[in-house]
Design an enzyme around this catalytic site. Sequence first.
Site: not given
Ligand code: IDP
Ligand code: MG
Length: 142
Positions: A11, A51, A118, A121, A132
């Site tokens: 990212k 997304y 984070n 992805h 994707e």
């Molecule tokens: P993942 O990347 O671990 O699969 P997902 O639930 O699919 O997590 O969420 C996609 C992305 O959205 C996350 O990687 C993160 O960047 C962001 N995200 C997820 N949950 C939150 C939240 O509660 N607050 C802010 N950003 C979030």
């Molecule tokens: Mg995800």
Amino acid sequence: MTTERSLVLVKPDGFGRGLTGEVLRRIEAKGYVLVALRITTPTAEMLAAHYAEHQGKPFYGELVDFMSSGPVTAIVIEGNQCIPGFRSLAGATDPTKALPGTIRGDLGRDWGMGSTENVVHGSDSPESAVREIAIWFPELAG
Ligand code: IDP
Ligand code: MG
């Protein structure tokens, strides 16, 4: 046959901090094969598709703004069970809670946007991976 492909993104936070090589190193050290790699700044259309499952959630706007803030490294990896395997390498979504030893645990932290930044992805299912990969590497679809 359990060979499969996953879509990995470094990212904008990870790309900007120069962590693409470290992520690639961990993927290769694990034994997964690199199939395709591209550096690109995603369009709004790509992110809306990528997304789609998160549209309407409270963090969606911040997530899309962040993801379009700079280049990402998009990678297709291959290997038996590489979808759950890369999710294990990546660690928990929240980099504060991600365990040491994982990409997010070792390389990520809260920089003021909670869980949004984070580092990586990874696809969460074979269906997500196919969908994707078609977004980021249309030439591989089909
Ligand atoms: P993942 O990347 O671990 O699969 P997902 O639930 O699919 O997590 O969420 C996609 C992305 O959205 C996350 O990687 C993160 O960047 C962001 N995200 C997820 N949950 C939150 C939240 O509660 N607050 C802010 N950003 C979030
Ligand atoms: Mg995800």
